[in-house]
Design a protein around this motif. Structure first.
Motif, PDB file in Angstrom:
ATOM      1  N   THR A 167       0.847  -1.300  -0.158  1.00 29.28           N
ATOM      2  CA  THR A 167      -0.078  -0.172   0.024  1.00 29.28           C
ATOM      3  C   THR A 167       0.826   1.281  -0.066  1.00 29.28           C
ATOM      4  O   THR A 167       1.877   1.475   0.645  1.00 29.28           O
ATOM      5  CB  THR A 167      -0.961  -0.021   1.248  1.00 29.28           C
ATOM      6  N   ASP A 168       0.409   2.329  -0.737  1.00 25.85           N
ATOM      7  CA  ASP A 168       1.152   3.639  -0.763  1.00 25.85           C
ATOM      8  C   ASP A 168       0.241   4.680  -1.427  1.00 25.85           C
ATOM      9  O   ASP A 168       0.215   5.160  -2.543  1.00 25.85           O
ATOM     10  CB  ASP A 168       2.505   3.427  -1.482  1.00 25.85           C
ATOM     11  N   SER A 169      -0.905   4.869  -0.624  1.00 24.70           N
ATOM     12  CA  SER A 169      -2.074   5.656  -1.095  1.00 24.70           C
ATOM     13  C   SER A 169      -1.473   6.815  -1.439  1.00 24.70           C
ATOM     14  O   SER A 169      -0.456   7.647  -0.612  1.00 24.70           O
ATOM     15  CB  SER A 169      -3.120   5.909   0.050  1.00 24.70           C
ATOM     16  N   GLY A 170      -2.133   7.610  -2.360  1.00 26.90           N
ATOM     17  CA  GLY A 170      -1.496   8.878  -2.877  1.00 26.90           C
ATOM     18  C   GLY A 170       0.272   8.971  -3.349  1.00 26.90           C
ATOM     19  O   GLY A 170       0.599  10.081  -3.365  1.00 26.90           O
ATOM     20  N   VAL A 171       0.447   7.798  -3.697  1.00 27.89           N
ATOM     21  CA  VAL A 171       1.919   7.539  -3.882  1.00 27.89           C
ATOM     22  C   VAL A 171       2.883   8.313  -3.356  1.00 27.89           C
ATOM     23  O   VAL A 171       3.775   8.940  -3.803  1.00 27.89           O
ATOM     24  CB  VAL A 171       2.236   7.785  -5.364  1.00 27.89           C
ATOM     25  N   ALA A 172       2.558   8.603  -1.839  1.00 26.12           N
ATOM     26  CA  ALA A 172       3.204   9.495  -0.966  1.00 26.12           C
ATOM     27  C   ALA A 172       4.719   8.927  -0.533  1.00 26.12           C
ATOM     28  O   ALA A 172       5.719   9.732  -0.627  1.00 26.12           O
ATOM     29  CB  ALA A 172       2.428   9.686   0.652  1.00 26.12           C
ATOM     30  N   GLY A 173       4.842   7.572  -0.445  1.00 25.19           N
ATOM     31  CA  GLY A 173       6.017   6.752  -0.267  1.00 25.19           C
ATOM     32  C   GLY A 173       6.979   7.134  -1.458  1.00 25.19           C
ATOM     33  O   GLY A 173       8.212   7.515  -1.186  1.00 25.19           O
ATOM     34  N   GLN A 174       6.389   6.683  -2.572  1.00 28.43           N
ATOM     35  CA  GLN A 174       7.471   6.785  -3.674  1.00 28.43           C
ATOM     36  C   GLN A 174       7.723   8.432  -3.933  1.00 28.43           C
ATOM     37  O   GLN A 174       9.075   8.362  -4.396  1.00 28.43           O
ATOM     38  CB  GLN A 174       6.539   6.385  -4.726  1.00 28.43           C
ATOM     39  N   THR A 175       6.546   9.239  -3.766  1.00 23.70           N
ATOM     40  CA  THR A 175       7.101  10.698  -3.934  1.00 23.70           C
ATOM     41  C   THR A 175       8.370  11.195  -3.101  1.00 23.70           C
ATOM     42  O   THR A 175       9.158  11.879  -3.388  1.00 23.70           O
ATOM     43  CB  THR A 175       5.897  11.365  -3.863  1.00 23.70           C
ATOM     44  N   ALA A 176       7.906  10.812  -1.801  1.00 20.39           N
ATOM     45  CA  ALA A 176       8.992  11.164  -0.578  1.00 20.39           C
ATOM     46  C   ALA A 176      10.145  10.528  -0.979  1.00 20.39           C
ATOM     47  O   ALA A 176      11.244  11.238  -0.997  1.00 20.39           O
ATOM     48  CB  ALA A 176       8.553  10.782   0.645  1.00 20.39           C
ATOM     49  N   MET A 177      10.490   9.226  -1.327  1.00 24.23           N
ATOM     50  CA  MET A 177      11.646   8.692  -1.835  1.00 24.23           C
ATOM     51  C   MET A 177      12.382   9.364  -2.910  1.00 24.23           C
ATOM     52  O   MET A 177      13.597   9.722  -2.942  1.00 24.23           O
ATOM     53  CB  MET A 177      11.460   7.301  -2.210  1.00 24.23           C
ATOM     54  N   GLY A 178      11.684   9.761  -3.887  1.00 24.37           N
ATOM     55  CA  GLY A 178      12.417  10.221  -5.212  1.00 24.37           C
ATOM     56  C   GLY A 178      12.679  11.752  -4.542  1.00 24.37           C
ATOM     57  O   GLY A 178      13.580  12.072  -5.336  1.00 24.37           O
TER      58      GLY A 178
ATOM     59  N   ARG B   6      -1.530   9.255   6.657  1.00 30.40           N
ATOM     60  CA  ARG B   6      -2.893   8.857   6.434  1.00 30.40           C
ATOM     61  C   ARG B   6      -3.391   9.949   5.377  1.00 30.40           C
ATOM     62  O   ARG B   6      -3.476  11.173   5.302  1.00 30.40           O
ATOM     63  CB  ARG B   6      -3.704   9.123   7.736  1.00 30.40           C
ATOM     64  N   VAL B   7      -4.011   9.237   4.390  1.00 32.20           N
ATOM     65  CA  VAL B   7      -4.359  10.141   2.982  1.00 32.20           C
ATOM     66  C   VAL B   7      -5.890   9.967   2.987  1.00 32.20           C
ATOM     67  O   VAL B   7      -6.614   9.085   3.253  1.00 32.20           O
ATOM     68  CB  VAL B   7      -3.990   9.327   1.942  1.00 32.20           C
ATOM     69  N   PRO B   8      -6.673  11.098   2.571  1.00 36.17           N
ATOM     70  CA  PRO B   8      -7.873  11.068   2.433  1.00 36.17           C
ATOM     71  C   PRO B   8      -8.302  10.131   1.438  1.00 36.17           C
ATOM     72  O   PRO B   8      -7.815   9.885   0.290  1.00 36.17           O
ATOM     73  CB  PRO B   8      -8.392  12.566   2.046  1.00 36.17           C
ATOM     74  N   PRO B   9      -9.423   9.263   1.671  1.00 34.84           N
ATOM     75  CA  PRO B   9      -9.861   8.253   0.726  1.00 34.84           C
ATOM     76  C   PRO B   9     -10.129   8.633  -0.758  1.00 34.84           C
ATOM     77  O   PRO B   9      -9.871   8.084  -1.779  1.00 34.84           O
ATOM     78  CB  PRO B   9     -11.137   7.580   1.328  1.00 34.84           C
ATOM     79  N   TYR B  10     -10.735   9.909  -0.759  1.00 33.03           N
ATOM     80  CA  TYR B  10     -11.087  10.378  -2.198  1.00 33.03           C
ATOM     81  C   TYR B  10      -9.890  10.992  -3.071  1.00 33.03           C
ATOM     82  O   TYR B  10      -9.827  11.448  -3.950  1.00 33.03           O
ATOM     83  CB  TYR B  10     -12.079  11.290  -1.982  1.00 33.03           C
ATOM     84  N   LEU B  11      -8.440  10.799  -2.235  1.00 31.81           N
ATOM     85  CA  LEU B  11      -7.369  11.437  -2.740  1.00 31.81           C
ATOM     86  C   LEU B  11      -6.299  10.097  -3.172  1.00 31.81           C
ATOM     87  O   LEU B  11      -5.072  10.523  -3.262  1.00 31.81           O
ATOM     88  CB  LEU B  11      -6.778  12.502  -1.848  1.00 31.81           C
TER      89      LEU B  11
ATOM     90  N   GLU C  47     -13.678  10.615 -10.580  1.00 31.10           N
ATOM     91  CA  GLU C  47     -13.857  11.822 -11.146  1.00 31.10           C
ATOM     92  C   GLU C  47     -12.881  12.862 -10.654  1.00 31.10           C
ATOM     93  O   GLU C  47     -12.610  13.769 -11.523  1.00 31.10           O
ATOM     94  CB  GLU C  47     -15.515  12.313 -10.579  1.00 31.10           C
ATOM     95  N   LEU C  48     -12.603  12.843  -9.467  1.00 28.35           N
ATOM     96  CA  LEU C  48     -11.626  13.765  -9.116  1.00 28.35           C
ATOM     97  C   LEU C  48     -10.442  13.599  -9.564  1.00 28.35           C
ATOM     98  O   LEU C  48      -9.626  14.337 -10.110  1.00 28.35           O
ATOM     99  CB  LEU C  48     -11.435  13.498  -7.439  1.00 28.35           C
ATOM    100  N   GLU C  49      -9.770  12.371  -9.906  1.00 29.48           N
ATOM    101  CA  GLU C  49      -8.718  12.095 -10.679  1.00 29.48           C
ATOM    102  C   GLU C  49      -8.478  12.789 -12.023  1.00 29.48           C
ATOM    103  O   GLU C  49      -7.868  12.978 -12.423  1.00 29.48           O
ATOM    104  CB  GLU C  49      -8.337  10.704 -10.406  1.00 29.48           C
ATOM    105  N   ARG C  50      -9.793  12.404 -12.561  1.00 24.50           N
ATOM    106  CA  ARG C  50      -9.994  13.014 -13.942  1.00 24.50           C
ATOM    107  C   ARG C  50      -9.824  14.749 -13.886  1.00 24.50           C
ATOM    108  O   ARG C  50      -9.115  15.163 -14.831  1.00 24.50           O
ATOM    109  CB  ARG C  50     -11.399  12.700 -14.515  1.00 24.50           C
TER     110      ARG C  50
END
Length: 296
Positions: A30-41, A195-200, A278-281
């Motif tokens: 799990t990596d909601s909002g690709v937060a871990g990947q973004t932080a690592m990069g 903790r990431v909002p589920p809609y994001l 819809e939000l991602e779009r």
């Protein structure tokens, strides 16, 4: 236990390090909002990290699941890129500590051997503490500061941050396995989970990556210039606010989450797949489908 040379190869001599700490993000769990990947990069770029060792992908990766990428130019194969698990070395701003970064895909095979290798590597390089990066969807709002909770096999380390106040059993990622194995070896290891909002959760959420960076900065005792990530987070929140103003369905779902947060609820999240789509779009600036019979 497998010998270290079975799975890892250094590029040149092993470095001499100053109070090194290790940051881990291995994609696949799990990596909601690709937060871990973004932080690592972000850390790899900020600290000018350079590869110091690679793990043997043939032993660890299922190439049918993570196929190499081929670049073609008019039918000519120019390059084939393989999934790699890499250990890189970065220089922190103040230079008081060296930073090691373990990144790449989560191994498909030999988890025991991989965990043993990482543990032995930490011993040999004198790593004083290990931090994992990740994120998960939770009842929360984009208007609130992103909370970062912790996991650790050491209750004292886990207690430095908030924890999920429940007993749960769930499928583990390799980072959790590493935390437990490192603890057994006497090496402090803590998982940092935004903790990431589920809609994001389905797209990129820079504020969660920023929260991971700020938490790491505090716990590791190093200064990290996150100006660019702060700007990206501000712009992202502005886009979300615009989407909520222009899409009543999104606003309705956000209000459901707001009610749960105000009630301190940790129950099952209301289904919001269509809202998230819809939000991602909207955030990707893609126009919604021209379908007057949409349910939204």
């Amino acid at each position: 236990m497998s010998s270290q040379r079975d799975l890892i190869e250094f590029k040149g001599e092993r470095p001499e390090l100053e109070r090194p700490f290790l940051v881990v993000h291995l994609a696949g769990w799990t990596d909601s909002g690709v937060a871990g990947q973004t932080a690592m990069g972000f850390l790899q770029a900020r600290w000018n990290a350079r590869t110091t060792a690679t793990f043997d992908s043939d032993e660890l990766i299922d190439y049918r699941d993570r196929r190499p990428l081929v670049r073609l130019a008019s039918g000519t194969i120019e390059a084939v890129s393989w999934s790699e698990i890499e250990l890189s070395l970065g220089t922190t701003v103040d230079g008081l500590r060296d930073a090691l970064l373990l990144s790449g895909p989560e191994p498909d095979f030999r988890w025991h051997a991989f965990a043993d290798q990482v543990t032995e590597l930490c011993r040999q390089l004198g790593v004083t503490e290990v931090f994992g990066l990740g994120a998960f969807p939770a009842p929360s709002l984009h208007t609130d500061p992103v909370a970062v909770v912790s996991t650790s096999a050491d209750p004292e380390l886990a207690g430095r941050l908030e924890t999920v106040p429940a007993i749960v059993e769930l499928a583990a990622g390799i980072q959790s396995v590493l935390e437990e194995r490192l603890h057994q070896a006497g090496i402090p290891a803590t998982g940092l989970w935004a903790r990431v909002p589920p809609y994001l959760a389905g797209g990129s959420h820079p504020p969660a990556a920023l929260a991971l960076i700020r938490t790491l900065e505090r716990l590791a005792g190093v200064a990290i210039d996150a100006t660019e990530l702060e700007a990206a987070s501000k712009e992202h929140i502005e886009q979300v606010e615009q989407a909520i103003r222009e899409r009543p369905q999104i606003a309705e779902f956000v209000e459901q989450i707001r009610t749960m947060v105000e009630q301190g609820a940790e129950q099952r999240l209301p289904s919001g797949d269509e809202i998230a789509d819809e939000l991602e779009r909207f955030l990707s600036q893609q126009p919604p489908p021209d379908d007057d019979n949409r349910s939204m």
